[in-house]
Write a protein that holds these residues in place. Structure first.
Motif, PDB file in Angstrom:
ATOM      1  N   LEU A  46     -39.903  -3.227 -67.880  1.00  0.00           N
ATOM      2  CA  LEU A  46     -39.677  -4.302 -66.925  1.00  0.00           C
ATOM      3  C   LEU A  46     -39.571  -5.597 -67.725  1.00  0.00           C
ATOM      4  N   LEU A  47     -38.405  -6.225 -67.666  1.00  0.00           N
ATOM      5  CA  LEU A  47     -38.193  -7.484 -68.384  1.00  0.00           C
ATOM      6  C   LEU A  47     -38.235  -8.622 -67.375  1.00  0.00           C
ATOM      7  N   LEU A  48     -39.199  -9.497 -67.513  1.00  0.00           N
ATOM      8  CA  LEU A  48     -39.345 -10.596 -66.564  1.00  0.00           C
ATOM      9  C   LEU A  48     -39.164 -11.914 -67.300  1.00  0.00           C
ATOM     10  N   ASP A  49     -38.198 -12.706 -66.849  1.00  0.00           N
ATOM     11  CA  ASP A  49     -37.970 -14.000 -67.488  1.00  0.00           C
ATOM     12  C   ASP A  49     -38.470 -15.106 -66.562  1.00  0.00           C
ATOM     13  N   GLU A  50     -39.576 -15.726 -66.911  1.00  0.00           N
ATOM     14  CA  GLU A  50     -40.165 -16.810 -66.100  1.00  0.00           C
ATOM     15  C   GLU A  50     -40.265 -16.410 -64.628  1.00  0.00           C
ATOM     16  N   PRO A  51     -40.917 -15.285 -64.318  1.00  0.00           N
ATOM     17  CA  PRO A  51     -40.882 -14.812 -62.932  1.00  0.00           C
ATOM     18  C   PRO A  51     -41.562 -15.744 -61.941  1.00  0.00           C
ATOM     19  N   THR A  52     -42.500 -16.551 -62.386  1.00  0.00           N
ATOM     20  CA  THR A  52     -43.267 -17.333 -61.414  1.00  0.00           C
ATOM     21  C   THR A  52     -42.957 -18.816 -61.433  1.00  0.00           C
ATOM     22  N   SER A  53     -42.015 -19.246 -62.289  1.00  0.00           N
ATOM     23  CA  SER A  53     -41.796 -20.689 -62.331  1.00  0.00           C
ATOM     24  C   SER A  53     -41.091 -21.135 -61.058  1.00  0.00           C
ATOM     25  N   GLY A  54     -41.480 -22.280 -60.556  1.00  0.00           N
ATOM     26  CA  GLY A  54     -40.878 -22.807 -59.344  1.00  0.00           C
ATOM     27  C   GLY A  54     -41.505 -22.258 -58.074  1.00  0.00           C
ATOM     28  N   LEU A  55     -42.546 -21.450 -58.204  1.00  0.00           N
ATOM     29  CA  LEU A  55     -43.210 -20.916 -57.017  1.00  0.00           C
ATOM     30  C   LEU A  55     -44.543 -21.632 -56.813  1.00  0.00           C
ATOM     31  N   ASP A  56     -44.968 -21.684 -55.547  1.00  0.00           N
ATOM     32  CA  ASP A  56     -46.243 -22.363 -55.320  1.00  0.00           C
ATOM     33  C   ASP A  56     -47.395 -21.450 -55.764  1.00  0.00           C
ATOM     34  N   PRO A  57     -48.552 -22.062 -56.055  1.00  0.00           N
ATOM     35  CA  PRO A  57     -49.649 -21.300 -56.664  1.00  0.00           C
ATOM     36  C   PRO A  57     -50.172 -20.156 -55.811  1.00  0.00           C
ATOM     37  N   ILE A  58     -50.093 -20.278 -54.489  1.00  0.00           N
ATOM     38  CA  ILE A  58     -50.609 -19.199 -53.638  1.00  0.00           C
ATOM     39  C   ILE A  58     -49.726 -17.961 -53.797  1.00  0.00           C
TER      40      ILE A  58
END
Lengths: 296, 139
Positions: A155-167
């Motif tokens: 599984l290659l994930l590139d910045e999967p969580t950037s731009g998402l809110d912390p919750i």
């Protein structure tokens, strides 16, 4: 594939854009079953490296191997064994979530319907809504579901969580990775590129810190947290000069000193105790603090 | 059982899980025969890799504290100390030495330290509902 073949093997990778070196001699290797962190600031060369792994870019020099294969020569064989979630997810806007997943499943020999059902309901995703109406968080969720359902080896994930809110960040990364590793964890490898290191603190087995296209540091996460420490000292008088080679940074304020150190098997505390401080407190650095200390 | 990990402790995450389960067993908040949380739910709850939880459970199993029943899960074993009395003493001596060093650094005097130890013994005794301590029964 025998057990010792690394899932990812990057050797002396160089990739230039004109005169600029985006990646400049990167070497790293990822063992099967690991969750590997690829940490670096914006522009450090993370996405360029991933694009070389996917044969979306050709290396200027050096080599990349996935499952022991050259992605430029065996592109289909390599890509059928991995899933990639880019930092900017895009779907056909006229399709619903249901249609999108069915469409993506049609390219895969295998698709775990049970995992799909479980994650869709856990995230409360409206299956019959068009993907163009989804929030950014929901789009990433759909992309991650589509990535884990084929149960790829990588599984290659590139910045999967950037731009998402912390919750949203908190909730879904563990859920998706948990679902991914549920069957055959020894053959479920994750390579995640991010600068939001704290989000992945507990998930990472091993990591490489990349800066200006080069690997600055590659370590096992537990070992890193044992080596890197913040030591706070208070002396009765003016603190002595501290020049141990382990010291990466120091801050002084009147009778107090704060050190950021990297120990190498010989504890510093003995040598520090010989200087007779009034008090000593030691704290391990979390991965994000190690990142900051190394790049500063 | 609610666990909590501290990534600033310098102790590997899997060992923190091991220690917290041992503490829960010693204090009676986890009873013999009770089932432990599944690997995936615990990994998600603690936001860690399932490999880490699996490693912690393997360590607990090798220490004879829990057992895995295929298809059912992991359970706390009754009377879970597999060590001889001398080995147990040796393990505890090392822990006590570490405590003494820390107490010295913190300038806690002998009297105060012994009081603290007694206070904690009493607290654990209350939780298990026994008059003794969890580790006090000789082999």
């Amino acid at each position: 594939m025998n057990a010792s073949t690394p899932v990812i093997d990057i050797s002396k990778l160089v990739r230039k854009y004109g005169q600029t070196d985006a990646v400049n001699g990167l070497t790293l290797s990822v063992e099967p079953g690991k969750c590997y962190g690829f940490f670096g600031r914006n522009g450090a060369g993370k996405t360029t490296t991933i694009k070389c792994l996917l044969n979306l870019l050709q290396p200027t020099s050096g080599s990349v191997r996935l499952f022991g294969l050259d992605p430029a020569r065996d592109e289909v064989a390599v890509k059928s064994r991995l899933a990639y979630v880019p930092d900017n997810v895009a779907f056909y806007p006229w399709m619903t979530i249901r249609e999108t997943l069915d469409y993506l499943a049609s390219f895969r020999p295998h698709w775990n319907r049970e995992t799909e059902r479980g994650l869709l309901s856990q995230f409360r995703l409206p299956e019959h809504q068009k993907t163009s109406t989804l929030s950014r968080g929901q789009r990433v969720q759909v992309a991650l579901i589509a990535a884990v359902c084929p149960e790829p080896e990588l599984l290659l994930l590139d910045e999967p969580t950037s731009g998402l809110d912390p919750i949203i960040r908190r909730e879904f990364i563990e859920t998706v990775i948990g679902a991914y590793q549920e069957t055959d964890p020894g053959n479920r490898t994750i390579f995640v590129s991010t600068h939001l290191i704290a989000e992945f603190e507990g998930l990472i087995d091993e990591f490489t810190l990349i800066d200006q296209g080069k690997a600055l540091l590659t370590l096992n996460a537990d070992v890193a947290r044992q080596q890197y420490k913040r030591i706070r000292l208070r002396f009765a008088q003016e603190p002595p000069v501290l020049d141990f080679p382990e010291i990466l940074q120091q801050r002084r304020e009147a009778r107090e000193v704060e050190l950021i150190v990297r120990e190498n098997g010989h504890p510093l505390t003995d040598r520090i105790a010989a200087l007779r401080p009034e008090s000593v407190s030691t704290q391990a650095l979390a991965l994000e603090e190690i990142f900051v200390a190394t790049l500063k | 059982m609610l666990m909590h990990l501290n990534f600033n402790s310098g102790q590997p995450a899997y060992l923190q899980v091991v220690d917290q389960i041992k503490t829960a067993a010693a204090s009676g908040s986890l009873q013999a025969g009770e089932i432990l949380p599944g690997i995936r739910p615990l990994a998600e709850q603690l936001r860690i890799n399932r490999n880490t939880v699996a490693k912690a459970y393997a360590e607990l199993e090798s220490q004879g504290i829990i057992e895995t029943q295929p298809g059912k899960g992991c359970f706390l074993i009754k009377n879970h100390s597999p060590f001889t009395r001398e080995v147990r003493r040796k393990i505890l001596r090392e822990e006590i030495d570490a405590l003494l060093v820390k107490a010295h650094h913190l300038q806690v005097e002998k009297e105060e330290l012994l009081n603290l130890v007694n206070e904690r013994l009493a607290a654990f005794g209350k939780k298990t509902g026994s008059h003794g301590t969890p580790a006090s029964n000789p082999a």
